[in-house]
Design a protein around this motif. Structure first.
Motif, PDB file in Angstrom:
ATOM      1  N   THR A 124      26.337  40.325  46.228  1.00  0.00           N
ATOM      2  CA  THR A 124      26.734  41.653  45.710  1.00  0.00           C
ATOM      3  C   THR A 124      26.780  41.649  44.344  1.00  0.00           C
TER       4      THR A 124
ATOM      5  N   ASP B 226      29.967  40.940  55.937  1.00  0.00           N
ATOM      6  CA  ASP B 226      30.176  42.164  56.593  1.00  0.00           C
ATOM      7  C   ASP B 226      30.767  43.087  55.652  1.00  0.00           C
ATOM      8  N   LYS B 227      32.215  42.477  55.015  1.00  0.00           N
ATOM      9  CA  LYS B 227      31.915  43.179  53.574  1.00  0.00           C
ATOM     10  C   LYS B 227      33.204  42.657  52.770  1.00  0.00           C
TER      11      LYS B 227
ATOM     12  N   TYR C 273      36.477  42.555  50.397  1.00  0.00           N
ATOM     13  CA  TYR C 273      36.949  43.935  50.191  1.00  0.00           C
ATOM     14  C   TYR C 273      37.912  43.558  48.060  1.00  0.00           C
TER      15      TYR C 273
ATOM     16  N   SER D 191      42.823  50.007  53.353  1.00  0.00           N
ATOM     17  CA  SER D 191      41.890  50.290  54.208  1.00  0.00           C
ATOM     18  C   SER D 191      42.364  50.191  55.528  1.00  0.00           C
TER      19      SER D 191
ATOM     20  N   GLN E   6      35.734  40.135  54.977  1.00  0.00           N
ATOM     21  CA  GLN E   6      35.219  40.241  56.256  1.00  0.00           C
ATOM     22  C   GLN E   6      33.839  39.572  56.769  1.00  0.00           C
TER      23      GLN E   6
END
Length: 485
Positions: A118, A258-259, A261, A269, A286
């Motif tokens: 990212t 997946d993600k 945070y 969340s 995650q």
């Protein structure tokens, strides 16, 4: 300092491909001007080069101030600047520092940049060049747990070297080191991750990465990429977290991210998980297998993308499927008088049955050297044949303190079901795998001090029919070298 300069040869990139190409051209054309553009104040040079066998080579890599090159080659000028634009049809290259070069031949060796999970996430760090390795060291010194994503060379080195910090290692494959070896070799290496660090520190004979000797190491700050880290990039920098005892490496197989945070995002969340059990961490990852880990930061080591950006606009370069500049068997791109070498390019010729491109340092050196010879042959109007180094894939490296030699189709790449494997393994000592097709050896993986590389290289190159030897080929009681000499 806007100025126009007429130059015979311009090479872009201060990594191994660019420096090798510039050195070769500068020595062959001693009366012609050669310019090497590099975004970083230090350049990567090959030292202690040793031809181990016909195709295998070993060398050290050193970072040196560009003045070292200029002293060695009076006709070579190193300019510390990134490229602003290229107008290939006009043979014109403009640097960020305002200088414009009118060249006869250009070789692009701008390398590759890390594929980050990212962009612009302060909790995600990509490791590619010396500056990012030092940033990693700094952040690791305050960390208790990190999550490493990726299964290539840098991920392998990193999980092995880190001490005093728990490592969660997420790999998308069924085994570690999938780029370099199969599940059997991975199983051979896994115990090394559990050995106490003190038992495994052997001296390393390769490059020490120095901090910038010129005092101008700004590449990390400006977003300019320094050139790639090579083997042993972790030497001379202590990779230690805050914990007294290393909590070891935990591997999550067949999963990806997946993600990611931040602490605040995670606490707000709607995730169906017991948040207090996971503890308070700066970031949470995650995974696609549903598991969530809190960590101090995430290391993204998921491969690289060819660094073609400044060259594409307004030009007509043919790109390969992996976004590299497609080159023919003379290292020429689709634009006239523009060549490319190293990680930025993709081999567009029909490769030998025993060779494949991998973005490794050995190939960067070979391509840079060969591109220089191709440019020279073109200028001198001489014919040139594809170099022998592209006949057989070969690579020597080190993983988990073991010598690793890869030859030919070492992972049976592209062979489908039409092959057989012979394996010999002595736990903690050596792992030998041979790939055969139609009774002929087409690839090998050698881990440890096997002394078989030269014999196997010869057997692969001469394509001798080995069917009658069967499994005896790897019988440790037979001296195979005497057999085939």
């Amino acid at each position: 300092m806007a100025s126009d300069k007429q130059v015979t040869f311009v090479i872009v990139g201060g990594g191994i491909a660019g420096v090798t190409c510039a050195e070769q051209i500068a020595s062959q054309f001693a009366s012609d001007d050669v310019c090497l553009l590099t975004a970083s104040p230090l350049v990567k040079t090959v030292t202690n080069f040793k031809q181990v066998s016909k195709t295998l080579e070993e060398f050290d890599v050193e970072e040196q101030p560009s003045s070292v090159l200029e002293e060695k080659y009076p006709n070579l000028k190193v300019i510390q600047s990134a490229v602003k634009l290229l107008r290939a049809k006009e043979h014109l290259l403009q640097a960020e520092n305002g200088q414009t070069f009118h060249y006869k031949k250009l070789c692009i060796c701008s390398g590759a940049r890390p594929k980050l999970l990212t962009q612009d996430n302060p909790h995600v760090l990509g490791i590619r060049d010396t500056d990012s390795a030092q940033e990693f060291q700094k952040r690791l010194s305050k960390a208790k747990r990190i999550v490493v994503i990726g299964n290539g060379g840098i991920a392998l080195e990193l999980v092995y070297e880190v001490e005093g910090c728990e490592v969660i290692w997420a790999v998308k494959d069924r085994a570690i080191g999938n780029t370099f070896f199969d599940a059997g070799a991975a199983q051979f290496l896994i115990p090394s991750l559990e050995v106490d660090k003190k038992e495994r520190s052997l001296p390393c004979k390769r490059a020490r990465y120095t901090t910038d000797k010129t005092g101008a190491g700004q590449s990390g700050a400006t977003g300019e990429l320094g050139s790639a880290l090579g083997p042993d990039w972790h030497e001379g920098i202590e990779l230690r977290g805050t914990e007294q005892n290393s909590s070891g490496v935990h591997i999550e197989y067949e999963c990806e991210v997946d993600k990611i945070y931040t602490q605040q995002e995670f606490l707000q969340s709607q995730l169906d998980t017991n948040k207090s059990e996971l503890g308070l961490w700066p970031a949470y990852v995650q995974l696609t297998n549903g598991k969530i880990y809190g960590c101090d930061f995430v290391v993204s080591a998921t491969g690289v993308v060819p660094n073609t950006d400044p060259f594409l606009s307004g030009n007509n370069f043919e790109l390969a499927g992996d976004h590299g500049l497609r080159v023919d068997d003379h290292m020429r791109t689709s634009e006239q008088d523009v060549y490319a070498a190293g990680d930025v390019c993709t081999a567009g010729w029909e490769p030998s049955a025993l060779w494949q491109q991998m973005r490794l340092w050995t190939q960067a050196r070979q391509m840079g050297w060969y591109a220089a010879r191709c440019m020279a042959a073109d200028v001198l109007e001489e014919p040139i044949e594809l170099d022998f180094c592209f006949e057989l894939f070969s690579h020597i490296t080190k993983f988990f303190n073991y010598k690793v030699v890869l030859l030919g189709k070492f992972n049976a790449q592209g062979l489908g079901q039409d092959h057989e494997l012979l394996v010999r393994c002595t736990k903690g000592q050596e792992y030998v795998k041979v790939v055969l097709t139609g009774g002929r050896m087409v690839g090998a993986v050698l881990i440890g001090e096997t002394d078989l590389e030269e014999t196997f290289e010869n057997l692969i190159l001469n394509q001798m029919d080995l069917s009658r030897y069967g499994e005896e080929l790897l019988n440790p009681n037979i001296d195979i070298e005497d057999y085939f000499d």
